[in-house]
Enzyme design. Structure first.
Site, PDB file in Angstrom:
ATOM      1  N   HIS A  52     -34.422 -21.294 -24.516  1.00 21.60           N
ATOM      2  CA  HIS A  52     -35.531 -20.436 -24.930  1.00 21.60           C
ATOM      3  C   HIS A  52     -35.044 -19.510 -26.044  1.00 21.60           C
ATOM      4  O   HIS A  52     -33.842 -19.257 -26.185  1.00 21.60           O
ATOM      5  CB  HIS A  52     -36.032 -19.602 -23.755  1.00 21.60           C
ATOM      6  CG  HIS A  52     -36.821 -20.376 -22.762  1.00 21.60           C
ATOM      7  ND1 HIS A  52     -37.580 -19.766 -21.792  1.00 21.60           N
ATOM      8  CD2 HIS A  52     -36.965 -21.719 -22.561  1.00 21.60           C
ATOM      9  CE1 HIS A  52     -38.170 -20.681 -21.045  1.00 21.60           C
ATOM     10  NE2 HIS A  52     -37.809 -21.877 -21.494  1.00 21.60           N
ATOM     11  N   GLU A  54     -35.072 -16.308 -26.447  1.00 27.83           N
ATOM     12  CA  GLU A  54     -34.284 -15.147 -26.017  1.00 27.83           C
ATOM     13  C   GLU A  54     -32.842 -15.535 -25.706  1.00 27.83           C
ATOM     14  O   GLU A  54     -31.901 -14.853 -26.110  1.00 27.83           O
ATOM     15  CB  GLU A  54     -34.895 -14.505 -24.759  1.00 27.83           C
ATOM     16  CG  GLU A  54     -36.302 -14.011 -24.925  1.00 27.83           C
ATOM     17  CD  GLU A  54     -37.354 -15.008 -24.464  1.00 27.83           C
ATOM     18  OE1 GLU A  54     -38.349 -14.567 -23.865  1.00 27.83           O
ATOM     19  OE2 GLU A  54     -37.200 -16.227 -24.714  1.00 27.83           O
ATOM     20  N   CYS A  85     -35.280 -15.879 -18.675  1.00 23.17           N
ATOM     21  CA  CYS A  85     -34.853 -15.040 -19.796  1.00 23.17           C
ATOM     22  C   CYS A  85     -34.640 -13.588 -19.351  1.00 23.17           C
ATOM     23  O   CYS A  85     -33.712 -12.929 -19.821  1.00 23.17           O
ATOM     24  CB  CYS A  85     -35.860 -15.129 -20.928  1.00 23.17           C
ATOM     25  SG  CYS A  85     -35.857 -16.771 -21.694  1.00 23.17           S
TER      26      CYS A  85
END
Length: 154
Positions: A52, A54, A85
């Site tokens: 992801h 992040e 995350c």
């Protein structure tokens, strides 16, 4: 630079993700006014569910700084973080998260639950949402509308 300008950098990265066929989410890590980490969604291309935006930005910042802990940093991300995350953000000791659009399906900074407000956890990151929310949300909406349009034709 201010919050809107840093979020603009995250939006540029989100566009890069979208151009690669990934869900358009981008993130930057800022420390002492300097961008020290950049990331965008890459789970499809990397065949990695943890890629992801992040997490990619945290990995980049940790590598740049030579430390997996990022105290005093701010993470700017175009979409409210998910549970995975949020865990990475807290383990990295990020001081502040600024996000754009809310995620009513998987967001854990208040939309579904608020992991960042959980008092039983040992690190607490401050959260601010809604920065450039319309632009962030429009990018995501456009991406998914285009995807639905292609699948309807296919």
């Amino acid at each position: 630079m201010n919050d809107e300008e840093f979020m603009g950098l995250a939006l540029d990265l989100a566009r890069q993700a979208g151009a690669a066929g990934e869900v358009p989410v981008g993130a930057v890590v800022v420390l002492n006014g300097e961008v020290v980490g950049r990331g965008w969604n890459q789970p499809i291309g990397r065949h990695d569910p943890t890629s992801h935006a992040e997490v990619m930005a945290l990995r980049d910042a940790a590598g740049q700084l030579g430390n997996y802990r990022l105290p005093g940093s701010t993470l700017y991300v175009t979409l409210e973080p998910c549970a995975m995350c949020a865990g990475a953000i807290m383990h990295a000791r990020v001081g502040r998260v600024v996000f754009g659009a809310r995620d009513p399906k998987t967001g854990v900074a208040g939309s579904v639950i608020d992991l960042f407000a959980e008092t039983r956890l040992n690190h607490h990151t401050s959260i601010e949402g809604g920065i450039l929310a319309e632009e962030c949300g429009a990018l995501l909406s456009g991406f998914f509308a285009a995807r639905r349009g292609r699948s309807a034709v296919a």
